[in-house]
Design a protein around this motif. Structure first.
Motif, PDB file in Angstrom:
ATOM      1  N   VAL A  86       0.846  -1.226  -0.129  1.00 25.70           N
ATOM      2  CA  VAL A  86       0.052   0.068  -0.035  1.00 25.70           C
ATOM      3  C   VAL A  86       0.858   1.356  -0.058  1.00 25.70           C
ATOM      4  O   VAL A  86       0.555   2.246  -0.932  1.00 25.70           O
ATOM      5  N   ILE A  87       1.967   1.313   0.819  1.00 24.00           N
ATOM      6  CA  ILE A  87       2.771   2.393   0.853  1.00 24.00           C
ATOM      7  C   ILE A  87       3.666   2.441  -0.555  1.00 24.00           C
ATOM      8  O   ILE A  87       3.889   3.697  -0.699  1.00 24.00           O
ATOM      9  N   ALA A  88       3.977   1.487  -0.991  1.00 26.97           N
ATOM     10  CA  ALA A  88       4.885   1.679  -2.207  1.00 26.97           C
ATOM     11  C   ALA A  88       3.853   2.254  -3.445  1.00 26.97           C
ATOM     12  O   ALA A  88       4.181   2.981  -4.376  1.00 26.97           O
ATOM     13  N   GLN A  89       2.498   1.754  -3.504  1.00 28.51           N
ATOM     14  CA  GLN A  89       1.615   2.308  -4.238  1.00 28.51           C
ATOM     15  C   GLN A  89       1.408   3.617  -4.023  1.00 28.51           C
ATOM     16  O   GLN A  89       1.214   4.402  -5.152  1.00 28.51           O
ATOM     17  N   ALA A  90       1.251   4.028  -2.905  1.00 29.97           N
ATOM     18  CA  ALA A  90       1.024   5.533  -2.721  1.00 29.97           C
ATOM     19  C   ALA A  90       2.251   6.358  -3.036  1.00 29.97           C
ATOM     20  O   ALA A  90       1.904   7.444  -3.628  1.00 29.97           O
ATOM     21  N   GLU A  91       3.325   5.726  -2.852  1.00 32.86           N
ATOM     22  CA  GLU A  91       4.485   6.741  -3.441  1.00 32.86           C
ATOM     23  C   GLU A  91       4.541   6.752  -5.021  1.00 32.86           C
ATOM     24  O   GLU A  91       4.825   7.699  -5.776  1.00 32.86           O
TER      25      GLU A  91
ATOM     26  N   LYS B   2      12.642  16.213  -2.677  1.00 37.23           N
ATOM     27  CA  LYS B   2      12.033  17.266  -1.640  1.00 37.23           C
ATOM     28  C   LYS B   2      10.685  17.156  -1.515  1.00 37.23           C
ATOM     29  O   LYS B   2      10.177  17.596  -0.486  1.00 37.23           O
ATOM     30  N   ILE B   3       9.897  16.646  -2.504  1.00 31.00           N
ATOM     31  CA  ILE B   3       8.505  16.821  -2.426  1.00 31.00           C
ATOM     32  C   ILE B   3       7.675  15.628  -1.835  1.00 31.00           C
ATOM     33  O   ILE B   3       6.851  15.685  -1.106  1.00 31.00           O
ATOM     34  N   ILE B   4       8.183  14.462  -2.375  1.00 31.84           N
ATOM     35  CA  ILE B   4       7.577  13.200  -1.933  1.00 31.84           C
ATOM     36  C   ILE B   4       7.581  13.072  -0.397  1.00 31.84           C
ATOM     37  O   ILE B   4       6.449  12.363   0.284  1.00 31.84           O
ATOM     38  N   PRO B   5       8.328  13.280   0.337  1.00 31.87           N
ATOM     39  CA  PRO B   5       8.343  12.933   1.928  1.00 31.87           C
ATOM     40  C   PRO B   5       7.437  13.734   2.584  1.00 31.87           C
ATOM     41  O   PRO B   5       6.656  13.051   3.381  1.00 31.87           O
ATOM     42  N   GLY B   6       7.117  14.924   2.081  1.00 34.17           N
ATOM     43  CA  GLY B   6       6.165  15.720   2.779  1.00 34.17           C
ATOM     44  C   GLY B   6       4.684  14.892   2.298  1.00 34.17           C
ATOM     45  O   GLY B   6       3.682  15.045   3.119  1.00 34.17           O
ATOM     46  N   LYS B   7       4.588  14.848   1.103  1.00 40.06           N
ATOM     47  CA  LYS B   7       3.369  14.155   0.563  1.00 40.06           C
ATOM     48  C   LYS B   7       2.953  12.832   1.273  1.00 40.06           C
ATOM     49  O   LYS B   7       1.747  12.350   1.469  1.00 40.06           O
ATOM     50  N   MET B   8       4.208  11.927   1.322  1.00 41.53           N
ATOM     51  CA  MET B   8       3.989  10.671   2.135  1.00 41.53           C
ATOM     52  C   MET B   8       3.622  11.100   3.490  1.00 41.53           C
ATOM     53  O   MET B   8       2.521  10.084   3.900  1.00 41.53           O
ATOM     54  N   ALA B   9       3.988  12.031   4.110  1.00 38.66           N
ATOM     55  CA  ALA B   9       3.703  12.144   5.406  1.00 38.66           C
ATOM     56  C   ALA B   9       2.053  12.538   5.545  1.00 38.66           C
ATOM     57  O   ALA B   9       1.503  11.985   6.596  1.00 38.66           O
ATOM     58  N   ARG B  10       1.863  13.356   4.726  1.00 38.03           N
ATOM     59  CA  ARG B  10       0.279  13.719   4.721  1.00 38.03           C
ATOM     60  C   ARG B  10      -0.635  12.284   4.346  1.00 38.03           C
ATOM     61  O   ARG B  10      -1.626  12.320   4.813  1.00 38.03           O
ATOM     62  N   PHE B  11       0.164  11.575   3.607  1.00 36.29           N
ATOM     63  CA  PHE B  11      -0.843  10.433   3.200  1.00 36.29           C
ATOM     64  C   PHE B  11      -1.030   9.484   4.591  1.00 36.29           C
ATOM     65  O   PHE B  11      -2.092   9.095   4.650  1.00 36.29           O
ATOM     66  N   MET B  12       0.041   9.244   5.180  1.00 40.65           N
ATOM     67  CA  MET B  12       0.136   8.798   6.519  1.00 40.65           C
ATOM     68  C   MET B  12      -0.830   9.158   7.326  1.00 40.65           C
ATOM     69  O   MET B  12      -1.789   8.463   8.308  1.00 40.65           O
ATOM     70  N   LEU B  13      -0.864  10.537   7.479  1.00 40.67           N
ATOM     71  CA  LEU B  13      -1.663  11.376   8.570  1.00 40.67           C
ATOM     72  C   LEU B  13      -3.223  11.104   8.075  1.00 40.67           C
ATOM     73  O   LEU B  13      -4.190  10.836   8.851  1.00 40.67           O
ATOM     74  N   ASP B  14      -3.460  11.160   6.828  1.00 39.97           N
ATOM     75  CA  ASP B  14      -4.973  10.873   6.315  1.00 39.97           C
ATOM     76  C   ASP B  14      -5.416   9.687   6.423  1.00 39.97           C
ATOM     77  O   ASP B  14      -6.564   9.628   6.619  1.00 39.97           O
TER      78      ASP B  14
END
Length: 342
Positions: free
Chosen positions: A243-248, A267-279
């Motif tokens: 699931v995490i790999a697909q989100a990335e 530089k962008i992906i870590p922030g978006k992944m953090a948002r994905f985890m939060l949501d």
């Protein structure tokens, strides 16, 4: 007939805990014989206990007692909040917590069989309290926690004892352990981490979150706002490696479609992944201690705060009086109407 004195009434009350009129009636019936009067009080008390057995007791207090490396939390119920303020009731709660901490029972039956500091069994103490106080008094539940010499207990009671919390902290100190207990009292986590969540609960909670989103979208449609998407996941337990790999991969596809240069993706992906985890961990944030925002420092989750001081929560217990008990709903108007009819 013997002349009943105020001194006799006072003595009988102190011995049995009975009310003034009950004590006086018992002495009159016993013709002033104190032993017979005590027996009468006892017999009447047992009858009262039997009559109250089916009543709902959903008020009361929690009690906490710490004895070295052992701590106990108990919940004792009464029928009304008024009785919970009774000094006899409060003493009983304290005595129950102390008895459980020192006896370390494994079951409720074992707990009730323990001998209290006053010399009677815990079960007898509750029966006698029901008889003398005049309401059903019940020993609902307890928990025994143990720690090592290097660990710390955090004990906290809120709202006069309606909520009782004990934590066991590895690292840190007693003040931090108490702060964590205060957080638990306020935020009501049900378990320590996502690893302890029941999958059925996660599914149910996620469905409720998406139902709330549907309701919000109805309001948003009225003002021409775009609809919010449903949440696919609710807990870290559902976020597998796949699931995490697909989100990335989805984020990369999104960045590509937006025309973002690939060299800045890192530089962008870590922030978006953090948002994905939060949501996608909303259930964790509501139900698990470690994922909740720490009330003493809202810039961190409880887990992040504990990591920053090299500490961890080993376990915790939170009791709130009456939780899970279906209380009888009183219909005052119907009660008055029924009395007038009769």
């Amino acid at each position: 007939m013997a002349n009943i004195t105020a001194k006799q009434v006072k003595e009988l009350r102190e011995t049995t805990g009975a009310g003034v009129m009950d004590a006086k009636k018992a002495l009159v019936a016993a013709d002033g014989d104190m032993e017979k009067a005590i027996q009468i009080i006892h017999e009447k008390g047992m009858a009262k206990v039997a009559k109250k057995a089916d009543r709902v007791a959903a008020e009361g207090l929690t009690g906490i007692y710490v004895d070295g490396n052992v701590a106990a939390v108990v919940e004792v119920n009464s029928e009304t909040d008024f009785v919970a303020q009774n000094s006899q009731f409060q003493s009983l709660v304290k005595e129950a917590a102390e008895t459980v901490a020192k006896g370390k029972p494994a079951t409720k039956e074992e707990a009730l069989a323990l001998t209290t500091p006053s010399g009677e069994t815990l079960e007898a103490a509750f029966v006698n309290a029901t008889a003398t106080i005049g309401e059903k008094i019940s020993f609902r539940r307890f928990a025994v926690l143990e720690k090592t010499d290097s660990q710390h207990f955090g004990a906290y009671q809120h709202n006069g004892g309606r909520i009782g919390v004990v934590t066991v902290l590895d690292g840190g100190d007693e003040t931090i352990a108490k702060h964590i207990a205060m957080h638990i009292a306020a935020m009501k986590p049900s378990v320590l981490s996502y690893k302890e969540l029941d999958p059925a609960l996660v599914h149910e909670e996620l469905a409720q979150l998406n139902h709330k989103i549907d309701q919000d979208n109805e309001s948003r449609a009225l003002v021409n706002k775009p609809a919010l998407p449903h949440l696919k996941y609710g807990s870290k337990a559902q976020l597998t490696d796949e699931v995490i790999a697909q989100a990335e991969e989805d984020i990369k596809a999104e960045l590509k479609a937006e025309g973002k240069p690939e060299k800045i993706w890192d530089k962008i992906i870590p922030g978006k992944m953090a948002r994905f985890m939060l949501d996608n961990t909303k259930v964790d944030q509501d139900k698990t201690l470690l994922a909740q925002v720490y009330i003493m420092d809202d810039s961190k989750t409880v887990e992040q705060y504990l990591d920053s001081i090299n500490a961890s929560v080993v376990e915790f217990v939170r009791f709130e009086v009456g939780e899970g008990i279906e209380k009888k709903q009183e219909d005052f108007a119907a009660e008055v109407a029924a009395q007038m009819k009769n």
